[in-house]
Scaffold this active site. Structure first.
Site, PDB file in Angstrom:
ATOM      1  CG  LEU A 122      -1.861   1.107   1.585  1.00  0.00           C
ATOM      2  CD1 LEU A 122      -3.228   0.773   2.145  1.00  0.00           C
ATOM      3  CD2 LEU A 122      -1.194   2.322   2.517  1.00  0.00           C
ATOM      4  CG  ASP A 177      -0.486  10.697   3.587  1.00  0.00           C
ATOM      5  OD1 ASP A 177      -1.498  10.012   3.155  1.00  0.00           O
ATOM      6  OD2 ASP A 177      -0.490  11.221   4.881  1.00  0.00           O
ATOM      7  CD  GLN A 184       3.479   7.987   5.810  1.00  0.00           C
ATOM      8  OE1 GLN A 184       2.859   7.127   6.760  1.00  0.00           O
ATOM      9  NE2 GLN A 184       4.693   7.970   5.960  1.00  0.00           N
ATOM     10  CG  ASP A 214       0.348  14.194   8.807  1.00  0.00           C
ATOM     11  OD1 ASP A 214       0.822  13.477   9.201  1.00  0.00           O
ATOM     12  OD2 ASP A 214      -0.624  14.503   8.850  1.00  0.00           O
TER      13      ASP A 214
END
Length: 481
Positions: free
Chosen positions: A41, A44, A60, A163
């Site tokens: 997967l 971001d 990510q 973040d």
């Protein structure tokens, strides 16, 4: 030097890539000119930076399955935003402060050292979360050494605090972090530093339950503050917004405010929130400034919690991708997004028609079809009625001139039913589309609006048709990519 645990985690990830390489690469829905994970997967984009003449895009990544979990930072580089190289894994969840995930963050150049800031995620056996803002450095832009925690959770916030985006203003460094207050309101929180290690908490610059916004989401993710065309823009992803007619139709939203940050009072005075993308899959955008002075945006071509387990690509052990790089401009308080000019390097086999005229009929234009193509419709003139473009029997773009409404429809990959996203549009004069086996990005009126979506047509259906209920004229160009 990387710790032994981090080296072990990285070696495990490389074994996973090799184990499933053939399975991933045999998937027809694999994209041809977008960034994707080698396995597992992707979500971001992180650490976007143009450093020493090279574009760096970190992301990510969960290599071990197609769900979320203890994320790594994958890494791509490019000299031209077109040809990308998969680099070594930059970060792996390995230390006490990031053992359950190296979450999203940003990159800066500090005295010639490429420096990453990211959120370390930690959970105990009961699922209780702790978060830390961490730093890692590299002299060559490829091999990174973790330097540990630089910001711990300040009072007044839950552990949903993540973040970090870092930039320099004058002689000081600033960091903005997405946060949730203890009263469960989303915030954008500012810090200041002289040395990148010691950070002063200046407080929230704006957020939910404020005089400007009222209740506006329970968590703000992925903040990004930058100057553009003489003003300042705050991009943020608020979670928990209720749908309002055509607005806020995805599970979570991405948008921006235009205003001015007072660095002394740590207050951001701004206008209303506007969505960045009207489509189905767009989240966690991040920007960078390149050597040409362009502000370039890349986003995750996905949305958290939005039918992620239904993607057809999961059968091939991968899921999600990133958008194309987009240049940002600010015009009359509105962000315009256009595909970077370098994408023209992909073009081949041009086909063009001028003054195509359709009146109360459907038409297929010879050569205007395909699954990996660029389409550009210009000088669109619709004299009343409805214009429709049907794409591979799976998606439709519809403009209703009387209602001033633009619609993107698709067959849901979750249940096969038709779903739509819409926006008001006073006039339609151009559509610039990038189709890539299982994705589409539609730039409307030179970037006034954008629709991004994944869609999964049958492999052999590459038909594109045009129709009008009324009188329609346009010019069209098509390239294979």
């Amino acid at each position: 030097m990387k710790s032994e645990t981090e080296r072990e985690k990285i070696e495990q990830a490389y074994r996973e890539i090799e184990k499933y390489r053939d399975k991933v690469e045999k998937d027809y829905y694999r994209l041809q000119y977008h960034l994707m994970p080698p396995v597992g997967l992707m979500n971001d984009p992180n650490g976007l930076i143009h450093w020493n003449g090279v574009y760096h895009v970190f992301y990510q990544w969960m290599p071990f399955h197609t769900g979320h979990g203890a994320k790594f930072w994958g890494h791509y580089t490019s000299c031209d935003l077109i040809h990308w190289k998969q680099e070594k894994i930059a970060l792996a969840p390995s230390e006490w402060y990031d053992k359950d995930g190296c979450y999203s963050g940003s990159a800066i150049d500090h005295d010639g050292v490429l420096t990453l800031f990211y959120t370390g995620n930690v959970k105990d056996e009961h699922g209780n979360r702790q978060t830390y803002q961490c730093m890692a450095v590299s002299k060559n832009g490829i091999d990174f050494e973790k330097k540990g925690v630089v910001v711990t959770l300040p009072d007044g916030y839950t552990a949903h605090f993540r973040d970090p985006k870092v930039w320099k203003k004058g002689d000081k460094w600033y960091m903005i972090v997405g946060a949730q207050s203890e009263s469960l309101d989303g915030k954008a929180v500012l810090f200041r530093s002289q040395n990148l290690r010691d950070w002063e908490h200046l407080g929230p610059i704006t957020g939910g339950n404020s005089r400007q916004l009222g209740k506006f989401g329970y968590m703000w993710e992925c903040p990004d503050l930058f100057e553009l065309d003489g003003q300042e823009v705050l991009i943020v992803c608020p979670q928990g917004l209720e749908a309002e007619a055509m607005r806020y139709q995805n599970v979570h939203q991405s948008g921006y405010f235009v205003g001015r940050l007072d660095y002394e009072t740590a207050q951001f005075l701004h206008g209303p929130f506007a969505e960045l993308d009207r489509g189905f899959e767009f989240y966690a955008p991040q920007t960078m400034l390149d050597a040409k002075g362009r502000r370039i945006l890349i986003a995750w071509m996905g949305v958290p919690d939005q039918d992620e387990d239904k993607h057809p690509t999961i059968a091939h052990r991968w899921v999600h991708a990133l958008t194309l790089p987009r240049e940002l401009k600010l015009k009359d308080g509105k962000l315009y997004q256009t595909p970077v000019e370098e994408l023209q390097m992909l073009r081949k086999d041009k086909i063009a028609y001028s003054n195509v005229t359709i009146a109360n009929e459907e038409m297929i234009l010879e050569g205007i079809s395909g699954d990996v193509i660029e389409l550009n419709l210009e000088n669109i003139c619709l004299s009343g009625g409805i214009m429709e473009i049907a794409i591979r029997n799976t998606a439709r773009i519809i403009y209703h001139s009387d209602e001033r409404m633009l619609t993107l429809e698709r067959k849901s990959f979750a249940n096969g039913l038709t779903e739509k996203r819409q926006c008001r549009l006073e006039r339609l004069h151009s559509l610039h589309m990038f189709l890539d086996t299982s994705s589409m990005e539609v730039f409307v009126n030179k970037g006034e609006e954008v629709f991004t979506a994944r869609f999964f047509p049958y492999k052999h259906n590459q038909t594109i048709s045009f129709a009008a209920n009324g009188h329609l004229v346009f010019d069209i160009q098509k390239w294979s990519l």
